[in-house]
Design a protein around this motif. Structure first.
Motif, short mmCIF file in Angstrom:
data_model
loop_
_atom_site.label_atom_id
_atom_site.label_comp_id
_atom_site.label_asym_id
_atom_site.label_seq_id
_atom_site.Cartn_x
_atom_site.Cartn_y
_atom_site.Cartn_z
N PRO A 126 0.09 -7.41 -10.68
CA PRO A 126 -0.06 -7.90 -9.23
C PRO A 126 0.44 -6.73 -8.32
CG PRO A 126 0.77 -9.69 -10.32
CD PRO A 126 0.49 -8.61 -11.25
N ALA A 127 0.10 -6.31 -7.36
CA ALA A 127 0.45 -5.20 -6.65
C ALA A 127 1.70 -5.31 -5.66
CB ALA A 127 -0.75 -4.76 -5.52
N GLY A 128 2.52 -4.31 -5.60
CA GLY A 128 3.81 -4.01 -4.81
C GLY A 128 3.26 -3.09 -3.69
N ARG A 129 4.10 -3.50 -2.55
CA ARG A 129 3.73 -2.80 -1.61
C ARG A 129 4.93 -1.65 -1.06
NH1 ARG A 129 0.96 -6.80 2.92
NH2 ARG A 129 -1.22 -7.21 1.76
N VAL A 130 4.46 -0.71 -0.45
CA VAL A 130 5.19 0.41 0.07
C VAL A 130 4.91 0.57 1.57
CG1 VAL A 130 5.81 2.81 -0.25
CG2 VAL A 130 5.30 1.45 -2.26
N PRO A 131 5.98 0.42 2.27
CA PRO A 131 5.62 0.69 3.77
C PRO A 131 5.56 2.30 3.96
CG PRO A 131 7.56 -0.71 3.59
CD PRO A 131 7.11 -0.18 2.20
N LEU A 132 4.68 2.54 4.89
CA LEU A 132 4.37 3.87 5.20
C LEU A 132 4.60 3.98 6.79
CD1 LEU A 132 0.78 4.52 3.45
CD2 LEU A 132 3.19 4.80 2.50
N ALA A 133 5.38 5.04 6.98
CA ALA A 133 5.78 5.58 8.35
C ALA A 133 5.29 6.88 8.74
CB ALA A 133 7.36 5.69 8.60
N ARG A 134 4.68 6.97 10.18
CA ARG A 134 4.15 8.43 10.46
C ARG A 134 5.07 9.23 10.70
NH1 ARG A 134 -1.47 9.48 13.56
NH2 ARG A 134 -1.14 11.50 14.07
N ARG A 135 4.98 10.37 10.08
CA ARG A 135 5.65 11.51 10.31
C ARG A 135 5.08 12.72 10.79
NH1 ARG A 135 10.14 11.58 5.47
NH2 ARG A 135 11.08 9.28 5.81
N ASP A 136 4.70 13.26 11.78
CA ASP A 136 3.83 14.29 12.38
C ASP A 136 2.21 14.07 11.98
OD1 ASP A 136 5.86 15.89 13.40
OD2 ASP A 136 6.45 16.60 11.52
N ASP A 137 1.74 14.77 10.98
CA ASP A 137 0.30 14.61 10.57
C ASP A 137 0.19 13.75 9.16
OD1 ASP A 137 -0.55 15.73 12.79
OD2 ASP A 137 -0.55 17.66 11.95
N VAL A 138 1.11 13.18 8.82
CA VAL A 138 1.30 12.45 7.46
C VAL A 138 1.71 10.99 7.45
CG1 VAL A 138 1.20 14.35 5.84
CG2 VAL A 138 3.27 13.31 6.46
N TRP A 139 1.31 9.96 7.00
CA TRP A 139 1.91 8.61 6.72
C TRP A 139 2.61 8.81 5.08
CZ3 TRP A 139 1.81 4.56 9.85
CH2 TRP A 139 0.93 4.52 11.08
N PHE A 140 3.81 8.56 5.52
CA PHE A 140 4.66 8.75 4.12
C PHE A 140 5.54 7.44 3.71
CE2 PHE A 140 8.48 10.01 1.51
CZ PHE A 140 7.92 10.85 0.58
N GLY A 141 5.59 7.25 2.31
CA GLY A 141 6.71 6.09 2.01
C GLY A 141 6.91 6.15 0.59
N ARG A 142 8.27 5.58 0.18
CA ARG A 142 8.66 5.78 -1.22
C ARG A 142 9.18 4.46 -1.65
NH1 ARG A 142 12.28 9.69 0.63
NH2 ARG A 142 11.32 11.42 -0.61
N ALA A 143 8.90 4.03 -3.02
CA ALA A 143 9.70 2.90 -3.34
C ALA A 143 10.00 3.10 -4.86
CB ALA A 143 8.80 1.59 -3.04
N ASP A 144 10.94 2.29 -5.49
CA ASP A 144 10.96 2.05 -6.93
C ASP A 144 10.03 1.78 -7.45
OD1 ASP A 144 13.59 3.05 -6.54
OD2 ASP A 144 14.60 1.16 -6.46
N LEU A 145 9.48 2.13 -8.90
CA LEU A 145 8.39 1.74 -9.46
C LEU A 145 8.70 1.34 -10.74
CD1 LEU A 145 5.33 2.05 -9.63
CD2 LEU A 145 5.61 4.31 -10.46
#
Length: 444
Positions: A352-371
């Motif tokens: 089952p999939a986990g979700r990582v929120p992505l926030a926009r920073r300039d010209d990229v969407w970025f997010g990180r999470a434990d795996l």
């Protein structure tokens, strides 16, 4: 000779399918929504198998009586009679010859469907070098086309594509620049690229003027347009207080501050053109895996993410005994409202999939999470980006990459046409917005 098959579906709707023989056609292969053009019209939905397909559309009629106002003009009187008989249960499946139909309505409907498709699904990409048509100019053209196609609609309010007045009201900012383009269209020396036939620009302006008059719209842009056609405006040249004509007509539709209304302009953030793990969100730790995520256009609004096939990348890192995933997506031209976040769905070995929120920073969407990764063999990591609740497309298999590539091929073909002369009477002629996008991209 073209033929039309008229039959009744299990849901009680009437289907009209074009073909080249009087035989019942095979069921069409289902294609993703972004690879089709469609129109929601009075009593029916029209679909073309591919955006810009010059052939007649397939119709799925849910109200035969309302559809009669355009069926005869689009398909011919025999098709209209067959739909009425089939809707009433007086006839089963039947094949009838197409036509005679109204060629102008057919061509305008095809162009309107193509333009609405472009507004929703144009594959704008900085990485792929596919600029986006200026939104206000495209919206103004669609308003003009919608005015020409009013026979397809009945004003009942349940047809989402019957929006000519709303489009004009929302995109009236393009009227002034389009007037300047028209005034200088004959002076080709002022432009950096071929100029379209001035009649095409004038046609859009006159249709917009007629639509505004019919709808009772007013405002400075519309008064300026009305004065132009009433003869109150000076012939040629800019008015007092206006800028001089620009070197390239694409620049007429530039954003304040010099940013063109095209996603093909140069990106400014660190994520532009970056590979996996690069860009503004790069973290520390040992890289243990990296890859490219799914780029499924159906899962987020157009313009949120660069439409390139490798726009979504991910990097898995080890920090001591812990594992972390970083997801990065090249941003498109649309900046969402505050608080609107994309998420990355991360699935490991089919779990089952986990979700990582992505926030926009300039010209990229970025997010990180434990795996969580298995101890033994290398894990299979799948990453997909979506906007929760958008379009009901969070579940189901991703659309084939070949369909997205076909759309990019179509966009490149249309942009190549926009860079050169196209006969004015050609139904495949570029939209003014495509011409402006091509010119603006060449200015960078």
């Amino acid at each position: 000779m073209s033929w039309l098959t008229v039959d009744r579906t299990a849901d009680g709707e009437v289907r009209v399918v074009p073909g080249t023989t009087p035989e019942i056609p095979e069921p069409a292969t289902t294609r993703p929504v972004f690879a089709q053009a469609g129109l929601d019209v009075a009593g029916a939905v029209l679909t073309w198998p591919a955006p810009g397909d010059p052939g007649p559309p397939t119709a799925l009629v849910h109200d035969g009586a309302r559809a009669q106002q355009w069926l005869w003009a689009l398909y011919g009187p025999q098709a209209a009679a067959a739909v009425a008989a089939c809707a009433d249960g007086r006839s089963g499946p039947v094949t009838v010859p197409a036509g005679p139909a109204d060629p102008r309505l057919s061509a305008d409907a095809t162009r309107l469907a193509l333009g609405l498709w472009a507004a929703r699904w144009w594959p704008a990409s900085d990485r792929d070098g596919i600029p986006a048509p200026p939104a206000d100019l495209l919206g103004l053209e669609l308003a003009a086309l919608g005015h020409r196609c009013q026979q397809l609609f009945d004003g009942s309010g349940d047809q989402v594509d019957d929006s000519a007045v709303d489009l004009l009201d929302a995109h009236r900012a393009a009227i002034g620049p389009l007037l300047r383009w028209w005034r200088t269209a004959d002076d080709r020396a002022q432009f950096a690229a071929p100029v379209p036939v001035p009649a095409q620009v004038e046609e859009v302006l006159r249709l917009v003027d007629a639509l505004a008059d019919l709808a009772g719209l007013d405002g400075p842009e519309l008064r300026l347009l009305r004065e132009e056609f009433d003869g109150a405006a000076p012939a040629g040249g800019p008015r007092e207080g206006e800028l001089s004509p620009l070197s390239g007509f694409g620049a007429l539709f530039a954003r304040p501050g010099g940013y063109a209304l095209a996603a093909g302009g140069p990106a400014t953030g660190a994520g532009a053109g970056a590979g996996a793990g690069a860009g503004s969100g790069s973290g520390s730790g040992r890289v243990i895996a990296r890859g490219v995520g799914q780029c499924d256009w159906r899962r987020y609004p157009p313009g949120f993410v660069d439409a390139a096939e490798e726009a979504v990348t991910w990097t898995a890192r080890a920090e001591g005994s812990g594992r972390r995933i970083e997801v990065e997506a090249l941003a498109g031209a649309v900046v969402p409202a505050d608080g609107v976040l994309l998420v990355a769905q991360v699935r490991v070995d089919g779990e089952p999939a986990g979700r990582v929120p992505l926030a926009r920073r300039d010209d990229v969407w970025f997010g990180r999470a434990d795996l969580v990764l298995p101890e033994a063999a290398a894990a299979r990591i799948e990453v997909d980006v979506l906007l929760p609740g958008f379009g009901g497309s969070e579940d189901g298999p991703p659309a084939p990459a070949a369909d997205r590539e076909a759309v990019r091929t179509l966009a490149r073909h249309r942009l190549s046409m926009a860079a050169g002369p196209v006969p004015y009477d050609s139904p495949a002629r570029p939209f003014l917005a495509e011409i402006a996008a091509t010119d603006a991209a060449e200015d960078f």
